[in-house]
Scaffold this motif. Structure first.
Motif, PDB file in Angstrom:
ATOM      1  N   VAL A 115       0.410  -1.231   0.442  1.00 52.81           N
ATOM      2  CA  VAL A 115      -0.240   0.052  -0.183  1.00 52.81           C
ATOM      3  C   VAL A 115       0.625   1.558   0.034  1.00 52.81           C
ATOM      4  O   VAL A 115       2.304   1.601   0.221  1.00 52.81           O
ATOM      5  CB  VAL A 115      -0.776   0.335   1.127  1.00 52.81           C
ATOM      6  CG1 VAL A 115      -1.873  -0.877   1.480  1.00 52.81           C
ATOM      7  CG2 VAL A 115      -0.136   0.282   2.333  1.00 52.81           C
ATOM      8  N   ALA A 116       0.470   2.190  -0.574  1.00 47.04           N
ATOM      9  CA  ALA A 116       0.687   3.503  -0.397  1.00 47.04           C
ATOM     10  C   ALA A 116       0.152   4.726  -0.582  1.00 47.04           C
ATOM     11  O   ALA A 116      -1.243   4.568  -0.141  1.00 47.04           O
ATOM     12  CB  ALA A 116       1.941   4.270  -1.290  1.00 47.04           C
ATOM     13  N   ARG A 173       0.471  -5.620   8.394  1.00 43.06           N
ATOM     14  CA  ARG A 173       0.422  -6.935   7.363  1.00 43.06           C
ATOM     15  C   ARG A 173       1.191  -7.078   5.982  1.00 43.06           C
ATOM     16  O   ARG A 173       0.670  -8.087   4.973  1.00 43.06           O
ATOM     17  CB  ARG A 173      -1.469  -7.014   7.204  1.00 43.06           C
ATOM     18  CG  ARG A 173      -1.664  -5.778   6.863  1.00 43.06           C
ATOM     19  CD  ARG A 173      -3.461  -6.406   6.494  1.00 43.06           C
ATOM     20  NE  ARG A 173      -3.657  -6.855   5.491  1.00 43.06           N
ATOM     21  CZ  ARG A 173      -5.100  -7.000   5.403  1.00 43.06           C
ATOM     22  NH1 ARG A 173      -6.011  -6.897   5.783  1.00 43.06           N
ATOM     23  NH2 ARG A 173      -5.700  -7.487   4.661  1.00 43.06           N
ATOM     24  N   CYS A 174       1.170  -6.129   5.502  1.00 45.20           N
ATOM     25  CA  CYS A 174       1.923  -5.932   4.177  1.00 45.20           C
ATOM     26  C   CYS A 174       2.785  -4.655   3.847  1.00 45.20           C
ATOM     27  O   CYS A 174       2.709  -3.828   4.687  1.00 45.20           O
ATOM     28  CB  CYS A 174       0.943  -5.681   3.021  1.00 45.20           C
ATOM     29  SG  CYS A 174      -0.155  -3.783   2.785  1.00 45.20           S
ATOM     30  N   PRO A 175       3.375  -4.021   3.212  1.00 49.76           N
ATOM     31  CA  PRO A 175       5.175  -3.078   3.113  1.00 49.76           C
ATOM     32  C   PRO A 175       3.858  -2.023   2.814  1.00 49.76           C
ATOM     33  O   PRO A 175       2.977  -2.141   1.868  1.00 49.76           O
ATOM     34  CB  PRO A 175       5.728  -3.267   1.960  1.00 49.76           C
ATOM     35  CG  PRO A 175       5.431  -4.936   1.966  1.00 49.76           C
ATOM     36  CD  PRO A 175       4.303  -5.616   2.640  1.00 49.76           C
ATOM     37  N   ILE A 176       4.435  -0.366   4.131  1.00 49.35           N
ATOM     38  CA  ILE A 176       3.638   0.442   2.571  1.00 49.35           C
ATOM     39  C   ILE A 176       4.484   1.906   2.677  1.00 49.35           C
ATOM     40  O   ILE A 176       5.702   1.477   2.956  1.00 49.35           O
ATOM     41  CB  ILE A 176       3.075   0.808   4.049  1.00 49.35           C
ATOM     42  CG1 ILE A 176       2.588   2.352   3.882  1.00 49.35           C
ATOM     43  CG2 ILE A 176       3.977   0.889   5.493  1.00 49.35           C
ATOM     44  CD1 ILE A 176       1.763   3.307   5.057  1.00 49.35           C
ATOM     45  N   TYR A 177       4.957   2.111   1.131  1.00 48.93           N
ATOM     46  CA  TYR A 177       5.972   2.717   1.057  1.00 48.93           C
ATOM     47  C   TYR A 177       5.352   4.348   1.269  1.00 48.93           C
ATOM     48  O   TYR A 177       4.474   4.228   0.985  1.00 48.93           O
ATOM     49  CB  TYR A 177       5.796   2.367  -1.189  1.00 48.93           C
ATOM     50  CG  TYR A 177       6.032   0.880  -1.048  1.00 48.93           C
ATOM     51  CD1 TYR A 177       7.071   1.224  -1.709  1.00 48.93           C
ATOM     52  CD2 TYR A 177       4.870  -0.157  -1.094  1.00 48.93           C
ATOM     53  CE1 TYR A 177       7.401   0.021  -2.809  1.00 48.93           C
ATOM     54  CE2 TYR A 177       5.617  -1.559  -1.086  1.00 48.93           C
ATOM     55  CZ  TYR A 177       6.757  -0.980  -1.821  1.00 48.93           C
ATOM     56  OH  TYR A 177       7.997  -2.509  -2.439  1.00 48.93           O
ATOM     57  N   GLN A 178       6.320   4.781   1.927  1.00 51.83           N
ATOM     58  CA  GLN A 178       6.649   5.845   2.644  1.00 51.83           C
ATOM     59  C   GLN A 178       6.339   6.647   1.343  1.00 51.83           C
ATOM     60  O   GLN A 178       7.388   7.266   1.426  1.00 51.83           O
ATOM     61  CB  GLN A 178       6.668   5.687   4.442  1.00 51.83           C
ATOM     62  CG  GLN A 178       5.912   4.772   4.944  1.00 51.83           C
ATOM     63  CD  GLN A 178       5.973   4.833   6.576  1.00 51.83           C
ATOM     64  OE1 GLN A 178       6.887   4.490   6.963  1.00 51.83           O
ATOM     65  NE2 GLN A 178       5.075   5.758   7.234  1.00 51.83           N
ATOM     66  N   ASN A 179       6.121   8.524   1.785  1.00 49.86           N
ATOM     67  CA  ASN A 179       6.308   8.980   1.370  1.00 49.86           C
ATOM     68  C   ASN A 179       8.048   9.761   1.732  1.00 49.86           C
ATOM     69  O   ASN A 179       8.433  10.401   0.398  1.00 49.86           O
ATOM     70  CB  ASN A 179       5.463  10.420   1.799  1.00 49.86           C
ATOM     71  CG  ASN A 179       3.462  10.520   1.614  1.00 49.86           C
ATOM     72  OD1 ASN A 179       3.306  11.046   1.484  1.00 49.86           O
ATOM     73  ND2 ASN A 179       3.402   9.217   0.370  1.00 49.86           N
ATOM     74  N   ILE A 208       5.636   4.921  -6.678  1.00 51.22           N
ATOM     75  CA  ILE A 208       5.430   4.121  -7.787  1.00 51.22           C
ATOM     76  C   ILE A 208       6.702   3.348  -8.741  1.00 51.22           C
ATOM     77  O   ILE A 208       5.953   1.681  -8.526  1.00 51.22           O
ATOM     78  CB  ILE A 208       3.621   5.141  -8.354  1.00 51.22           C
ATOM     79  CG1 ILE A 208       3.403   5.645  -8.081  1.00 51.22           C
ATOM     80  CG2 ILE A 208       3.348   3.654 -10.005  1.00 51.22           C
ATOM     81  CD1 ILE A 208       2.169   4.734  -7.219  1.00 51.22           C
ATOM     82  N   ILE A 209       7.145   3.624  -8.952  1.00 49.19           N
ATOM     83  CA  ILE A 209       8.467   3.320  -9.811  1.00 49.19           C
ATOM     84  C   ILE A 209       8.837   2.170  -8.700  1.00 49.19           C
ATOM     85  O   ILE A 209       8.843   0.374  -9.103  1.00 49.19           O
ATOM     86  CB  ILE A 209       8.857   4.239  -9.891  1.00 49.19           C
ATOM     87  CG1 ILE A 209       8.685   5.008 -10.928  1.00 49.19           C
ATOM     88  CG2 ILE A 209      10.611   3.378 -10.677  1.00 49.19           C
ATOM     89  CD1 ILE A 209       9.985   6.499 -11.177  1.00 49.19           C
ATOM     90  N   SER A 253      10.294   3.950   0.249  1.00 51.25           N
ATOM     91  CA  SER A 253      10.881   2.888   0.390  1.00 51.25           C
ATOM     92  C   SER A 253       9.456   1.476   1.038  1.00 51.25           C
ATOM     93  O   SER A 253       8.907   2.540   2.314  1.00 51.25           O
ATOM     94  CB  SER A 253      11.770   2.259   1.373  1.00 51.25           C
ATOM     95  OG  SER A 253      12.613   3.423   0.516  1.00 51.25           O
ATOM     96  N   PRO A 254      10.147   0.182   0.612  1.00 54.15           N
ATOM     97  CA  PRO A 254       9.332  -0.335   1.243  1.00 54.15           C
ATOM     98  C   PRO A 254       9.165  -0.695   2.978  1.00 54.15           C
ATOM     99  O   PRO A 254      10.074  -0.642   3.712  1.00 54.15           O
ATOM    100  CB  PRO A 254       8.841  -1.686   1.205  1.00 54.15           C
ATOM    101  CG  PRO A 254      10.305  -1.964   0.525  1.00 54.15           C
ATOM    102  CD  PRO A 254      10.769  -0.567   0.551  1.00 54.15           C
ATOM    103  N   VAL A 255       8.558  -0.369   3.942  1.00 58.58           N
ATOM    104  CA  VAL A 255       8.267  -0.365   5.970  1.00 58.58           C
ATOM    105  C   VAL A 255       7.255  -0.956   6.372  1.00 58.58           C
ATOM    106  O   VAL A 255       6.570  -1.405   5.824  1.00 58.58           O
ATOM    107  CB  VAL A 255       8.507   1.185   6.265  1.00 58.58           C
ATOM    108  CG1 VAL A 255       8.843   0.979   7.791  1.00 58.58           C
ATOM    109  CG2 VAL A 255       9.114   1.679   5.757  1.00 58.58           C
ATOM    110  N   ILE A 256       7.789  -2.004   7.036  1.00 54.78           N
ATOM    111  CA  ILE A 256       6.848  -2.712   8.356  1.00 54.78           C
ATOM    112  C   ILE A 256       7.083  -2.436   9.171  1.00 54.78           C
ATOM    113  O   ILE A 256       5.405  -2.314   9.885  1.00 54.78           O
ATOM    114  CB  ILE A 256       7.108  -4.258   7.300  1.00 54.78           C
ATOM    115  CG1 ILE A 256       6.856  -4.573   6.413  1.00 54.78           C
ATOM    116  CG2 ILE A 256       6.151  -5.184   8.816  1.00 54.78           C
ATOM    117  CD1 ILE A 256       7.267  -6.429   5.989  1.00 54.78           C
TER     118      ILE A 256
END
Length: 287
Positions: A83-84, A218-224, A254-255, A228-231
């Motif tokens: 998610v983002a 529960r899944c990676p969040i790509y933070q502003n 997004i990329i 990058s993916p963060v858990i």
């Protein structure tokens, strides 16, 4: 892999939420529960209020958050691989995947919106969307200005937003207008979001966030802040605080999501603003 993206300010309108409020008993209960938590009738503002009130940062953020989170809660197949969220949308995303409870997410957005609105009232600032120029050119022009003006949203390959003091924005705008192929749009926002002007509110926001329980994602969040993916909850907290004064690295997020396997993107919001940015990113980077 499925990616769910959540919008920030700009997609609000009077009547937003009427569709899900009328057609889902779960949604109706959550709207009423949100009103109880806040202590005022936010549902009425969203469904039949005035656009002047809705466009107040405090209420805009609440409206987008409430709609997005409730929409995610009533989807039968909401099972994201990642998610983002764009600015405010980051809190919506965290609540949708249960890193934050609905109650905590709502209270956080309420405090965040109030803090940002107070700064908007105290400091004269604004935001400009710039089209048709490379990021490096805009960054260079901003850096040379003696005032406070910085890139605040890297939205797509063709759109970058800058935030800052009104006079600094005017000077930068005059320089950009002289460049061939450029276009400038003044955003209907009376604050310099994601800029050093927001520094005043960071301490207040830190106190609020540090009191809230953030669960393991529960899944990676790509933070502003870093795209990058963060858990890990502590890292999520830190990034959420720093986001207030740092640029939104949306196109980079997004990329990275695409590079990490995302093939389907679902926008959870009242409009499809992020889908437009997504198409532009895909057109420019995935030829």
């Amino acid at each position: 892999m499925k990616a769910y993206i959540f919008p920030g300010q700009g997609s609000q309108f009077i009547g937003m939420g009427k569709d899900i409020y009328s057609n889902s008993s779960i949604a109706k209960k959550l709207f009423k529960y949100a009103d109880e938590i806040l202590g005022f009738n936010m549902t009425k503002i969203m469904l039949e209020g005035s656009i002047k009130i809705m466009n107040n940062t405090k209420y805009t953020q609440l409206a987008i958050f409430i709609y997005s989170v409730i929409k995610s809660k009533i989807l039968t197949n909401f099972d994201p691989d990642m998610v983002a969220g764009h600015s405010l949308g980051e809190i919506s995303a965290l609540t949708a995947i249960n890193v934050l409870s609905f109650e905590d997410g709502l209270r956080l957005v309420n405090k965040r919106g109030s803090i940002m609105q107070d700064i908007c009232t105290s400091y004269s600032g604004g935001m400009l969307a710039i089209f048709g120029l490379q990021d490096s050119i805009v960054e260079k022009i901003c850096k040379k200005d003696p005032g406070i003006v910085v890139p605040s949203n890297y939205n797509s390959p063709e759109q970058i937003v800058i935030s800052g003091e009104i006079h600094a924005l005017m000077r930068v705008s005059n320089l950009i207008k002289q460049l061939k192929g450029s276009k400038i749009l003044t955003l209907p926002i009376n604050g310099a979001f994601h800029s050093p002007i927001m520094e005043y509110g960071k301490k207040k926001l830190t106190k609020v966030i540090n009191k809230i329980n953030f669960k393991y994602s529960r899944c990676p969040i790509y933070q502003n802040i870093n795209a990058s993916p963060v858990i890990q909850s502590l890292e999520i907290k830190h990034n959420l605080i720093e986001q207030l004064t740092s640029p939104v690295k949306w196109k980079q997020s997004i990329i990275n999501m695409i590079n990490h396997g995302a093939v389907k993107f679902f926008e959870i919001g009242p409009k499809n603003i992020l889908q437009g940015l997504l198409k532009n990113i895909l057109k420019n980077y995935l030829i």
